[in-house]
Design an enzyme around this catalytic site. Structure first.
Site, PDB file in Angstrom:
ATOM      1  N   GLU A 139      34.396  45.157  36.385  1.00  0.00           N
ATOM      2  CA  GLU A 139      33.653  44.290  35.297  1.00  0.00           C
ATOM      3  C   GLU A 139      32.086  44.969  35.933  1.00  0.00           C
ATOM      4  O   GLU A 139      31.458  43.963  36.776  1.00  0.00           O
ATOM      5  CB  GLU A 139      33.696  43.160  35.171  1.00  0.00           C
ATOM      6  N   CYS A 193      24.998  39.877  32.778  1.00  0.00           N
ATOM      7  CA  CYS A 193      25.312  41.320  32.697  1.00  0.00           C
ATOM      8  C   CYS A 193      25.009  42.213  31.300  1.00  0.00           C
ATOM      9  O   CYS A 193      24.674  43.231  31.376  1.00  0.00           O
ATOM     10  CB  CYS A 193      26.619  41.371  33.189  1.00  0.00           C
TER      11      CYS A 193
HETATM   12  P1  NAD Z   1      27.170  42.477  43.819  1.00  0.00           P
HETATM   13  O1  NAD Z   1      27.953  43.789  43.551  1.00  0.00           O
HETATM   14  O2  NAD Z   1      26.107  42.485  44.974  1.00  0.00           O
HETATM   15  O3  NAD Z   1      28.279  41.429  44.536  1.00  0.00           O
HETATM   16  C1  NAD Z   1      29.412  41.047  43.615  1.00  0.00           C
HETATM   17  C2  NAD Z   1      30.621  40.619  44.870  1.00  0.00           C
HETATM   18  O4  NAD Z   1      30.892  41.793  45.638  1.00  0.00           O
HETATM   19  C3  NAD Z   1      30.024  39.104  45.705  1.00  0.00           C
HETATM   20  O5  NAD Z   1      31.310  38.612  45.808  1.00  0.00           O
HETATM   21  C4  NAD Z   1      29.788  39.887  46.963  1.00  0.00           C
HETATM   22  O6  NAD Z   1      29.939  39.133  48.113  1.00  0.00           O
HETATM   23  C5  NAD Z   1      30.615  41.216  47.068  1.00  0.00           C
HETATM   24  N1  NAD Z   1      29.959  42.156  47.696  1.00  0.00           N
HETATM   25  C6  NAD Z   1      28.602  42.757  47.903  1.00  0.00           C
HETATM   26  N2  NAD Z   1      28.374  43.607  48.672  1.00  0.00           N
HETATM   27  C7  NAD Z   1      29.744  43.919  49.148  1.00  0.00           C
HETATM   28  C8  NAD Z   1      30.220  44.924  50.025  1.00  0.00           C
HETATM   29  N3  NAD Z   1      29.515  45.952  50.678  1.00  0.00           N
HETATM   30  N4  NAD Z   1      31.495  45.194  50.228  1.00  0.00           N
HETATM   31  C9  NAD Z   1      32.498  44.267  49.718  1.00  0.00           C
HETATM   32  N5  NAD Z   1      31.751  43.351  49.083  1.00  0.00           N
HETATM   33  C10 NAD Z   1      30.610  43.136  48.719  1.00  0.00           C
HETATM   34  O7  NAD Z   1      26.782  41.864  42.590  1.00  0.00           O
HETATM   35  P2  NAD Z   1      26.041  40.577  42.288  1.00  0.00           P
HETATM   36  O8  NAD Z   1      24.557  40.814  42.683  1.00  0.00           O
HETATM   37  O9  NAD Z   1      26.795  39.214  42.665  1.00  0.00           O
HETATM   38  O10 NAD Z   1      26.184  40.629  40.526  1.00  0.00           O
HETATM   39  C11 NAD Z   1      25.226  41.353  39.773  1.00  0.00           C
HETATM   40  C12 NAD Z   1      25.870  42.567  39.150  1.00  0.00           C
HETATM   41  O11 NAD Z   1      26.867  42.092  38.755  1.00  0.00           O
HETATM   42  C13 NAD Z   1      24.948  43.135  37.992  1.00  0.00           C
HETATM   43  O12 NAD Z   1      25.120  44.528  38.198  1.00  0.00           O
HETATM   44  C14 NAD Z   1      25.567  42.587  36.722  1.00  0.00           C
HETATM   45  O13 NAD Z   1      25.430  43.327  35.737  1.00  0.00           O
HETATM   46  C15 NAD Z   1      27.057  42.772  37.191  1.00  0.00           C
HETATM   47  N6  NAD Z   1      27.866  41.682  36.290  1.00  0.00           N
HETATM   48  C16 NAD Z   1      28.711  42.313  35.611  1.00  0.00           C
HETATM   49  C17 NAD Z   1      29.765  41.409  34.734  1.00  0.00           C
HETATM   50  C18 NAD Z   1      30.705  41.923  33.583  1.00  0.00           C
HETATM   51  O14 NAD Z   1      31.315  41.178  33.407  1.00  0.00           O
HETATM   52  N7  NAD Z   1      30.453  43.162  33.491  1.00  0.00           N
HETATM   53  C19 NAD Z   1      29.282  40.039  34.879  1.00  0.00           C
HETATM   54  C20 NAD Z   1      28.441  39.527  35.678  1.00  0.00           C
HETATM   55  C21 NAD Z   1      27.596  40.378  36.487  1.00  0.00           C
END
Ligand code: NAD
Length: 475
Positions: A218, A252
């Protein structure tokens, strides 16, 4: 579980979950519903609700009403919907059998995938961890949740709740950041449900590929809002300001940028300015003094928003409204920009903050090519009263989901699949689709008196004739 983890800790946690998955795979709808009800009961308890409200205040400065609607209410409704439907979803699904296989019967057996890993982001830090958990439980899986390190107060609440309610060998939380996530990703999960950015989504999918774990991704991206001249700008502005600035734009499916006909732009801008004032600064003391308006999650994300704004202004964008911020409190005012161009970072990456760029256009084809020049969006909004124009935009764009004449409400309808397409996501969730992501739909065929033996070797003229009949006519 410890608060710092070694790879051995994670391996033994995973092994426990595999053992439990085997035990709970035949659990009944009633048993699964009982687990879901315990979550609802827990969050409805005023003491726990207060603790969650406090955590949300620390992480995002969110108002109680927002938390009730977009976190607690979402979970309560998801559980209600699952309770109404789970028995039916779990039942074997009879399907017809093609005529060429006469004598056999077929059905789809819904078996749990097994052990699931749920990785959540920080923007709706509670429900984006717990809603997938509800579907994992409904489908009969064990689950480990990895909440976001940025929303640490809410993550601590989630840990406490899961520890209070569940056997850690069945449902558990691993708090942590990249290092912990990478240790978790080394395990051969049966399913990984990730919500986050497209960039990290690629890391998750690469790790999943090592074990061929199935994934739900997602993700996010730039979700455009197309406005045409058939609709009242006052009505668009009212909804657009709500959709854009909810949770400081950290949603998002928030409208990322607005596309408006050149002729309507002055009117839209005037109406947006009015709405920003009446919705976000009703007392005239500035949005920073309005309790309804939260703040940016972290210094890092605040800095990113400041950089997007500075880059746009340096490259010639016009500031219509806002543009103030406070690094210490992580406040960022509701901001509107005009005269943006593709050379600006703000038109290249997902904004995920309270800045709304306005892009003016002269004809529909221009809209089509602007949207096509960017990765496929998670949501695309059409604001129009003209059916021909609505059809044009639907036919000439693609997106995970679309709302016509409102924003974000598709998220609340469990009858619709929710998710992205390519860069904005893989797999769908919500309602049955959520259950399906955590379920192996196993095909079962039972032979009774089928004639397939007539096709076994040694082959003869008769077998060939039969093969032609079966191949050409019967299917
Ligand atoms: P992110 O991708 O930075 O982090 C998400 C998760 O991944 C966190 O738990 C984080 O600890 C982990 N993570 C981060 N870097 C990592 C790595 N290198 N290796 C493994 N795990 C890692 O996202 P965010 O900043 O927490 O959220 C924002 C993003 O999420 C935006 O792009 C938003 O659009 C998207 N989002 C999508 C939905 C949806 O339902 N489609 C909902 C909410 C947010």
């Amino acid at each position: 579980m410890p608060t710092t983890y070694s790879i051995q800790d994670i391996q033994s946690l995973f092994a426990d979950h595999v053992t439990t998955a085997e035990k709970i795979k035949k659990s009944s709808a009633k048993e699964r519903i009982k687990k879901l009800e315990s979550i609802v009961e827990y969050i409805k308890n005023p003491k726990n609700e207060n603790r969650l409200m406090e955590a949300m205040q620390v992480d995002l400065g969110r108002h109680t009403v927002e938390v009730l609607i977009s976190e607690i209410g979402v979970i309560i409704n998801v559980v209600k919907y699952i309770k109404r439907n789970l028995k039916g979803w779990m039942q074997d699904e009879r399907v017809s059998t093609s005529l060429s296989l006469l004598g056999a019967s077929s059905y789809i057996l819904k078996e749990p995938k097994g052990s699931a890993l749920i990785i959540a982001p920080w923007n709706y830090p509670f429900q984006l961890a717990i809603v997938p958990l509800c579907y994992a439980i409904a489908a009969g899986n064990t689950a480990v949740i990895k909440p976001s390190e940025y929303s640490s107060a809410t993550s601590a609440f989630i840990t406490q709740m899961i520890n209070d309610l569940f056997d850690p060998k069945e449902i558990n939380v691993v708090e942590g950041a990249v290092e912990e996530t990478q240790m978790l990703l080394k395990q051969p999960w049966n399913h990984i449900y990730f919500t986050g950015s497209p960039a990290v989504g690629k890391i998750i999918m690469t790790a999943a590929a090592q074990h061929l774990s199935s994934v739900t991704l997602e993700l996010g991206g730039k979700s455009p809002c197309i406005i045409d001249s058939s609709i009242k700008m006052s009505s668009v502005a009212k909804k657009l300001v709500w959709g854009k600035y909810l949770n400081n734009g950290q949603t998002c499916i928030a409208p990322d940028y607005a596309l408006v006909p050149n002729s309507e732009k002055p009117k839209l801008i005037a109406e947006l300015q009015k709405q920003v004032k009446s919705q976000l600064d009703p007392n005239g003391n500035g949005a920073q003094n309005n309790d309804d308006y939260g703040h940016i999650i972290s210094d890092r994300h605040h800095k990113r928003c400041v950089e997007l704004l500075t880059d746009a202004l340096d490259k010639g964008a016009t500031l219509i409204t806002g543009g103030d911020y406070n690094t210490e409190s992580r406040y960022f005012s509701p901001t509107i920009l005009d005269n943006v161009t593709d050379e600006m970072k703000i038109m290249q990456e997902e904004i995920f903050g309270p800045i709304l760029p306005i892009v003016a256009y002269d004809n529909k084809e221009e809209v089509k090519s602007i949207i096509a020049s960017k990765p496929k969006p998670l949501a695309l909004y059409i604001q129009s009263k003209n059916q021909k124009s609505i059809n044009y935009f639907l036919e000439n764009t693609t997106a995970g989901g679309t709302v016509i004449n409102d924003f974000m409400i598709h998220y609340a309808n469990p009858h619709l699949p929710f998710g992205g397409v390519n860069n904005s996501g893989i797999g769908k969730s919500h309602g049955y689709y959520g259950f399906q992501e955590f379920t192996n739909e196993r095909s079962v065929m039972r032979q009774r008196f089928g004639a397939t033996a007539l096709l076994h070797p040694p082959f003869s003229k008769r077998t060939e004739k039969l093969a032609r009949i079966l191949g050409n006519w019967l299917s």
